[in-house]
Design a protein around this motif. Structure first.
Motif, PDB file in Angstrom:
ATOM      1  N   LEU A 236      -1.190  14.787 -31.000  1.00  0.00           N
ATOM      2  CA  LEU A 236      -0.614  16.003 -31.056  1.00  0.00           C
ATOM      3  C   LEU A 236      -1.432  16.815 -29.772  1.00  0.00           C
ATOM      4  N   LEU A 237      -1.492  16.366 -28.781  1.00  0.00           N
ATOM      5  CA  LEU A 237      -2.051  16.955 -27.543  1.00  0.00           C
ATOM      6  C   LEU A 237      -1.512  17.834 -26.658  1.00  0.00           C
ATOM      7  N   GLY A 238      -1.880  19.362 -26.785  1.00  0.00           N
ATOM      8  CA  GLY A 238      -1.225  20.191 -26.250  1.00  0.00           C
ATOM      9  C   GLY A 238       0.098  20.441 -26.581  1.00  0.00           C
ATOM     10  N   VAL A 239       0.535  20.245 -27.684  1.00  0.00           N
ATOM     11  CA  VAL A 239       2.022  20.389 -28.235  1.00  0.00           C
ATOM     12  C   VAL A 239       2.276  21.622 -29.178  1.00  0.00           C
ATOM     13  N   LEU A 240       1.386  21.599 -29.894  1.00  0.00           N
ATOM     14  CA  LEU A 240       1.331  22.911 -31.233  1.00  0.00           C
ATOM     15  C   LEU A 240       1.689  24.382 -30.380  1.00  0.00           C
ATOM     16  N   HIS A 241       1.211  24.557 -29.343  1.00  0.00           N
ATOM     17  CA  HIS A 241       1.211  25.888 -28.966  1.00  0.00           C
ATOM     18  C   HIS A 241       2.516  26.053 -28.017  1.00  0.00           C
TER      19      HIS A 241
ATOM     20  N   SER B 178      -5.447   7.659 -42.107  1.00  0.00           N
ATOM     21  CA  SER B 178      -4.713   8.089 -40.789  1.00  0.00           C
ATOM     22  C   SER B 178      -5.576   9.056 -40.142  1.00  0.00           C
ATOM     23  N   HIS B 179      -5.557   9.146 -38.894  1.00  0.00           N
ATOM     24  CA  HIS B 179      -6.172  10.572 -37.924  1.00  0.00           C
ATOM     25  C   HIS B 179      -5.330  11.149 -37.487  1.00  0.00           C
ATOM     26  N   VAL B 180      -5.600  12.503 -37.068  1.00  0.00           N
ATOM     27  CA  VAL B 180      -4.946  13.257 -36.316  1.00  0.00           C
ATOM     28  C   VAL B 180      -5.598  13.955 -35.146  1.00  0.00           C
ATOM     29  N   VAL B 181      -5.152  14.079 -33.908  1.00  0.00           N
ATOM     30  CA  VAL B 181      -5.747  14.415 -32.793  1.00  0.00           C
ATOM     31  C   VAL B 181      -5.099  15.640 -32.275  1.00  0.00           C
ATOM     32  N   ILE B 182      -5.720  17.057 -32.224  1.00  0.00           N
ATOM     33  CA  ILE B 182      -5.031  18.185 -31.777  1.00  0.00           C
ATOM     34  C   ILE B 182      -5.702  18.862 -30.598  1.00  0.00           C
TER      35      ILE B 182
END
Length: 278
Positions: free
Chosen positions: A172-177, A200-204
């Motif tokens: 989730l690179l640069g999407v939640l903002h 599982s892993h999450v990247v933010i």
């Protein structure tokens, strides 16, 4: 699928959707996907994109560094999870227009059998992704909307590529903002977390609120493109339920030791890598 009428949104550092929300503005309305391409020196953009991007750069020159560091963090995190953690499934949500090096390029150097699903809801992004990123049967692009996480997890075709019974890396690179508070980014991440198996892993990555970036947010809102930088305290809720992988969460750029290589400078961009516990 999963796209609500008028819900297509975008932000300045990593497009989750490439079209303006304003009804009737057409293809020449500023697009964050194409603006991101302009920030990175690409040519897949139009005058409207360049005009708003240059206004944003004059307001916050740091954007030029942010977009490059964000891209580098994507490659770093994907490589780390493939090499050191051993993950072989990658779900890149809000993939944006292809760059010089993409998730598949990074992880396939470690294991050519890695599977990568690129997800976006911008027709232009999807067209480019299907032409340039879907280079083999293990890499495909799918249309879906981050604001409808159930549609992503339940996407039948995507599910034939990504096995959600096995650990997955969700990027989730640069999407939640791009997600407004009213659209509840915390609930979106929580929904994704519940649908992933342990391991599982999450990247933010997420823009941190500063006066400069708040001014950019106002520029984007005028163009119908929401952008919501948040404080580190507000971001903490996005990471709830995951075990952080040190040194993250932290301001970027960082070396693997957690020290800033060659400088004490930090950027208003928070990077996070976390694991869903067993």
């Amino acid at each position: 699928m999963g796209r609500r009428p008028g819900s297509r949104r975008s932000g300045p550092f990593g497009p989750e959707d490439g079209a303006a929300a304003s009804a009737g503005t057409g293809a020449m309305a500023p697009s964050a996907a194409r603006m991101y391409d302009h920030y990175l020196g690409g040519k897949d953009n139009y005058a409207a994109d360049r005009d708003l991007a240059e206004r944003a750069l004059r307001t916050a020159p740091v954007i030029s560094r942010l977009v490059r560091v964000n891209r580098a963090f994507l490659a770093h995190a994907a490589g780390l999870l493939a090499d050191q953690v051993g993950l072989r499934q990658f779900l890149d949500i809000g993939c944006g227009l292809p760059g010089r090096e993409n998730v598949g390029d990074v992880v396939r150097r470690i294991d050519p059998a890695c599977r990568v699903a690129h997800v976006d809801n911008d027709p232009m992004v999807l067209s480019h992704a299907r032409a340039l990123l879907a280079v083999n049967a293990n890499t495909k692009a799918f249309e879906a909307d981050l604001r409808e996480p159930g549609d992503i997890l339940g996407h039948a075709e995507l599910g034939r590529l990504i096995d959600f019974d096995e650990p997955v890396a969700v990027l989730l690179l640069g999407v939640l903002h791009f997600i407004t508070d009213a659209e509840n980014p915390y609930q979106i991440v929580d929904h994704l977390l519940k649908g992933l198996p342990p391991g599982s892993h999450v990247v933010i990555s997420h823009a941190e609120r500063t006066p400069e970036l708040e001014a950019v947010s106002a520029l984007y809102r005028e163009a119908g493109l929401p952008f919501v930088p948040r404080s580190r305290q507000e971001m903490t809720g996005l990471f709830h339920g995951f075990e952080p992988i040190p040194p993250y969460p932290a301001n970027l750029p960082l070396s693997r030791s957690g020290r800033h290589p060659g400088t004490s400078d930090t950027l208003p961009l928070i990077g996070y890598i976390g694991r869903k516990p067993g």
